[in-house]
Motif scaffolding. Structure first.
Motif, PDB file in Angstrom:
ATOM      1  N   LEU B  16       0.824  -1.207   0.000  1.00 29.82           N
ATOM      2  CA  LEU B  16       0.000   0.000   0.000  1.00 29.82           C
ATOM      3  C   LEU B  16       0.857   1.255   0.000  1.00 29.82           C
ATOM      4  CD1 LEU B  16      -3.118  -0.507   2.262  1.00 29.82           C
ATOM      5  CD2 LEU B  16      -3.010   0.406  -0.064  1.00 29.82           C
ATOM      6  N   ILE B  17       1.957   1.208   0.772  1.00 23.19           N
ATOM      7  CA  ILE B  17       2.832   2.368   0.852  1.00 23.19           C
ATOM      8  C   ILE B  17       3.505   2.618  -0.492  1.00 23.19           C
ATOM      9  CG2 ILE B  17       4.914   3.275   1.945  1.00 23.19           C
ATOM     10  CD1 ILE B  17       4.050   1.933   4.487  1.00 23.19           C
ATOM     11  N   TRP B  20       0.963   4.131  -2.783  1.00 22.55           N
ATOM     12  CA  TRP B  20       0.698   5.534  -2.505  1.00 22.55           C
ATOM     13  C   TRP B  20       1.845   6.413  -2.986  1.00 22.55           C
ATOM     14  CZ3 TRP B  20      -2.347   9.299  -2.163  1.00 22.55           C
ATOM     15  CH2 TRP B  20      -2.011  10.475  -1.511  1.00 22.55           C
ATOM     16  N   ARG B  21       3.089   5.924  -2.811  1.00 22.87           N
ATOM     17  CA  ARG B  21       4.247   6.695  -3.255  1.00 22.87           C
ATOM     18  C   ARG B  21       4.202   6.922  -4.761  1.00 22.87           C
ATOM     19  NH1 ARG B  21       9.041   3.627  -0.640  1.00 22.87           N
ATOM     20  NH2 ARG B  21       8.696   4.177   1.532  1.00 22.87           N
ATOM     21  N   ARG B  22       3.862   5.851  -5.465  1.00 19.19           N
ATOM     22  CA  ARG B  22       3.811   5.987  -6.919  1.00 19.19           C
ATOM     23  C   ARG B  22       2.666   6.889  -7.328  1.00 19.19           C
ATOM     24  NH1 ARG B  22       3.902  -0.067  -8.327  1.00 19.19           N
ATOM     25  NH2 ARG B  22       6.055  -0.621  -7.956  1.00 19.19           N
ATOM     26  N   TYR B  23       1.530   6.754  -6.613  1.00 21.93           N
ATOM     27  CA  TYR B  23       0.348   7.529  -6.972  1.00 21.93           C
ATOM     28  C   TYR B  23       0.601   9.015  -6.803  1.00 21.93           C
ATOM     29  CZ  TYR B  23      -4.445   9.079  -7.265  1.00 21.93           C
ATOM     30  OH  TYR B  23      -5.592   9.718  -7.640  1.00 21.93           O
ATOM     31  N   ALA B 284       0.254   4.156 -11.069  1.00 22.51           N
ATOM     32  CA  ALA B 284       0.650   3.444  -9.861  1.00 22.51           C
ATOM     33  C   ALA B 284       0.583   1.942 -10.043  1.00 22.51           C
ATOM     34  CB  ALA B 284      -0.242   3.868  -8.704  1.00 22.51           C
ATOM     35  N   LEU B 285      -0.373   1.485 -10.850  1.00 27.81           N
ATOM     36  CA  LEU B 285      -0.549   0.033 -10.995  1.00 27.81           C
ATOM     37  C   LEU B 285       0.317  -0.556 -12.102  1.00 27.81           C
ATOM     38  CD1 LEU B 285      -4.413  -0.160 -10.556  1.00 27.81           C
ATOM     39  CD2 LEU B 285      -2.698  -0.907  -8.929  1.00 27.81           C
TER      40      LEU B 285
END
Lengths: 547, 291
Positions: B16-17, B20-23, B284-285
């Motif tokens: 998840l982290i 979120w970083r990529r997002y 992000a994905l």
């Protein structure tokens, strides 16, 4: 050769990687010199920075993420790092040529071989159309392509892999470059083709007097072709010297470990008596891949992958299936595990014909025959944790999930991985570690037979040696029977009690490994054995710290 | 000196982290997320901001905005408060967006997965059905369905889901076709895993990223479809929806443009937020697609 300027002189080369990579520099302080008429092999495992150094010389690094931070690259005394892009375009192709690993992707599939050769000449010379054509055909002749005029008009997909690599070499050499960079040019090829290509590179390089930078991971190839060897480890040059010196008397511990990991060509003595019970028996297996033609593409010929194959695997024995690509060896592994439906024949285990079972019965039988796949990345579901991957088989076959997970942790220890890694995902492991997970998964069901399809061919040599050792170890401890498919005769010699040599879907020779290697009967086996790169070089027996 | 390949790399931070970083690397996606949160808050607080029925008469008809603090964005020709209409409209729009998307993705995944995994005649039959749906323009089919089923909000939502499942079905089918040949699927088969398990537990999680991204686009499309229906007067008249408001504001567009403009801005920003979020999710994905 007195006091000639070196073709290439690299000193103190440093290549910076983008922030957040595993190390700040891909290369740290590389020094290398190539004289005219010399073949220098740059050896290293994956991630050692060997391909990036080629990119730096060609000035083809993916800048600005990856760039030359320090050092100089001098081509015939001229600094390359300072050249403008226009000047570089002149140099590339004309003075420095490159041969790539995968000739299919390096050639444009839309254009004929002749057109692509012609393009090189058109861009760099002022020859007329006729002269260019004559020169192109002459080059195709020099790389020993059969019938050059027809090859000139062929498209890349119409010629074989080895021939494509010859075309690449013809393109690289058509302008008589002073320096040829060959980046793993034979890795994608079969052994027999590999030997021919190596000979060809040697021959042409002698005629042209060019310097060659030959990038490879294979010490067999090094022994075959190199004048000088430079060994890279994680971007640092650990050893450099004349080939005979480095190969037979390596100084640095890493070089010793690498060379020590090259499997020797001496097969083990036969240890399983021929009286052991047969656990797996194939008779008259046949598989044809049907012709599939679209409305417009026309009918294609049906391909026979395996015809009339019969074999026996005894308890505790390792049976090697060797052959070049297209010999049908992978098809055999998939028929036996029934991942591929067979056209005819029987695979017997415990008196049951696996191929005649209903899907439900087959699912039940699968726990007795497990498989280790070639590509450990592709064969592990990237979205599952390691412990779930290993425990999946037992759970499917009715084991208690909590117990299966506990067993999975134990299995991790068995394959020498820390049980603490159980809750990680496959991408967090290195290639060799992933293959260990694959092996643990196969062992989880306590199968009678393990089918291994090229389980080590995607791994670096030193890792390969460790995984092979693990497999041999487990086989002896758990009394496993292995069906081992490989193209690498060195690997087969290490592990297999008996081997089957396949050519075009047929068995041409079979017998105890030691016998087949010492005294091959069939012409094809002889050819295969004599094509092993570096077969005349026996790796010196070195005791490493790790052993 | 030699590195044993059993030495582990240091553990990675939880997924998840990393996600979120990529997002958050994508600024536009953060803006989209902020807009989305605002719309969500509007939907949640609608009852607090205006506890009454949003369709009741709240002031004099056609009060211009910023003149009366009881109706800050003015009123329409029936004296309904535009401000509270927009808050209640957020509920309808989000509800339609989420439910219709779930319906569409649900049908699409089922049909696409079956067609892609089994191939052969299953694929042929399912794809012909899909094509039959695709030959009729989306909106025409939607009008037909609503005409048959009536314009209750539930039916409208269902109808929007039914007209938009074809694209996800094709996408899932393509993903499955490429994934079913992968070695990890063979590996699962080799363990004796059943077909249903392979489809839903092995392949589907790997096929999800592009579907999730498309779902956000689908939400935006569903909201637009509902607005278009409402604009034509086929929306559910019992609910304040942005489309309804524009449809009714159309008749006074020249004299009181704000009746149509405010709900219009709401639609634009909501749809924009979904598109931006979709793009962020994509980054992000599928981090390798774009560097």
């Amino acid at each position: 050769m007195t006091e000639t300027t070196p073709v290439l002189q690299i000193s103190g080369l440093k290549i910076a990687l983008p922030k957040g990579s595993d190390r700040p520099y891909a290369l740290e302080g590389l020094d290398l010199e190539i004289n005219p008429g010399e073949i220098v092999c740059l050896v290293g495992e994956s991630g050692s920075g060997k391909s990036l150094s080629a990119g730096a010389i060609m000035r083809l690094l993916p800048e600005p993420h990856v760039h030359v931070a320090e050092g100089s690259i001098k081509f015939r005394g001229e600094e390359i790092v300072a050249k403008s892009e226009t000047e570089m375009r002149q140099i590339r192709g004309r003075d420095i040529a490159m041969i790539f690993q995968e000739p299919m992707t390096a050639l444009n599939p839309q254009k004929t071989v002749g057109w692509q050769l012609d393009e090189v000449l058109r861009l760099h010379t002022k020859m007329s159309r006729k002269e260019r054509r004559a020169r192109a055909i002459e080059m195709l002749e020099r790389v020993h392509l059969p019938d050059p005029p027809s090859a000139y008009n062929a498209y890349p997909h119409q010629i074989s892999g080895g021939q494509r690599q010859r075309v690449m070499i013809a393109m690289a050499l058509s302008l008589s470059p002073k320096l040829i960079i060959a980046d793993e040019p034979t890795t994608a090829l079969d052994v027999t083709t590999q030997l021919q290509i190596l000979k060809l590179i040697r021959e042409l390089q002698e005629q042209e007097g060019a310097g060659v930078l030959f990038i490879t991971h294979d010490f067999g190839v090094v022994a075959e072709i190199a004048d000088k060897v430079a060994v890279l480890r994680k971007g640092i040059l650990v050893e450099q010297g004349p080939a005979s010196e480095v190969l037979n008397n390596p100084q640095h511990a890493y070089t010793r470990a690498l060379i020590g990991a090259v499997p020797a060509l001496t097969p083990p003595p036969l240890k399983v008596p021929s009286t052991a019970p047969v656990v797996l028996k194939g008779t008259g297996l046949k598989k044809t891949f049907a012709a599939r033609g679209g409305m417009l593409s026309g009918k294609r010929k049906a391909v026979t992958a395996v015809k009339d194959l019969t074999f026996e695997l005894r308890q505790g024995e390792t049976l090697g299936v060797v052959g070049e690509s297209g010999s049908g060896k992978t098809t055999v592994s998939r028929i036996v595990t029934r991942l591929l439906e067979c056209d005819a024949g029987k695979v017997e285990m415990d008196g049951k014909d696996l191929l005649a079972l209903s899907p439900r019965e087959m699912r039940e039988m699968r726990k007795h025959i497990q498989m280790v796949f070639q590509d450990p990345m592709a064969s592990l579901n990237p979205r599952k944790r390691v412990v779930d991957l290993i425990a999946q088989g037992p759970i499917v076959h009715g084991a208690d999930p909590a117990k299966a997970r506990a067993d999975a942790r134990r299995l991790l220890e068995l394959v020498e991985l820390s049980p603490a890694s159980a809750s990680r995902f496959p991408h967090e492991f290195s290639g060799g570690q992933r293959q260990r997970i694959g092996i643990a998964r196969a062992l989880a069901l306590e199968p009678k037979v393990i089918v291994a399809d090229e389980p080590v061919s995607a791994l670096d040599v030193s890792v390969q040696a460790q995984v092979l050792k693990l497999l041999a170890d487990l086989r002896d401890r758990l009394n496993l029977s292995l069906l081992f498919v490989t193209h690498d005769l060195r690997v087969a010699a290490q592990l297999c009690d008996r081997i089957i040599v396949m050519q075009k879907g047929e068995i041409v020779e079979s017998g105890p490994t030691a016998e087949v290697f010492a005294n091959p009967q069939h012409a094809y086996t002889q050819k295969l054995l004599s094509s092993i790169p570096g077969r005349d070089w026996t790796p010196p027996v070195i005791r490493t710290d790790a052993a | 000196m030699t590195t044993l390949d059993t030495d582990l790399a240091p553990a990675e931070p939880p997924r998840l982290i990393v996600f979120w970083r990529r997002y958050k690397r994508n600024r536009a996606a953060l803006l989209g997320l902020a807009l989305f949160v605002i719309v969500l808050l509007m939907a949640l607080t609608a009852g607090i901001v205006d506890p009454g029925d949003p369709l009741r008469r709240a002031g004099a008809p056609l009060t211009p905005p910023l003149t009366d603090w009881a109706t800050p964005l003015g009123t329409d020709q029936l004296g309904r408060d535009i401000f509270s209409g927009i808050f209640y409209g957020a509920r309808i729009s989000l509800m339609i967006g989420v439910v219709a998307t779930l319906v569409a993705i649900g049908i699409g995944v089922l049909i696409g997965a079956l067609a892609g995994y089994f191939g052969g005649w299953v694929d042929d039959v399912l794809m012909r059905v899909t094509e039959a749906f695709q030959t009729i323009p989306n909106f025409v089919l939607l009008l037909t369905l609503v005409a048959i089923m009536g314009s209750k909000i539930e039916w409208i939502t269902l109808a929007i889901g039914i007209v938009s499942w074809t694209a996800p079905a094709r996408m899932v089918r393509a993903e499955f076709m490429s994934l079913r040949g992968r070695e990890f699927v063979d590996a699962a088969r080799n363990l004796g895993v059943s077909n249903a398990s392979i489809i839903f537990r092995e392949i589907l999680p790997n096929a999800l990223p592009p579907i999730v991204v498309y779902a956000s686009v689908l939400m935006a499309l569903s909201i637009l479809l509902e607005s278009a229906l409402a604009f034509l007067g086929l929306g559910d008249p019992n609910y304040a929806s942005w489309g309804n408001m524009i449809g009714q504001g159309r008749s006074v567009l020249r004299t009181a443009a704000y009746c149509a403009v405010f709900p219009g801005i709401a639609i634009v920003l909501t749809v924009l937020s979904f598109s931006l979020v979709g793009e962020g999710l994509n980054d992000a994905l599928n981090p390798r697609q774009k560097k």
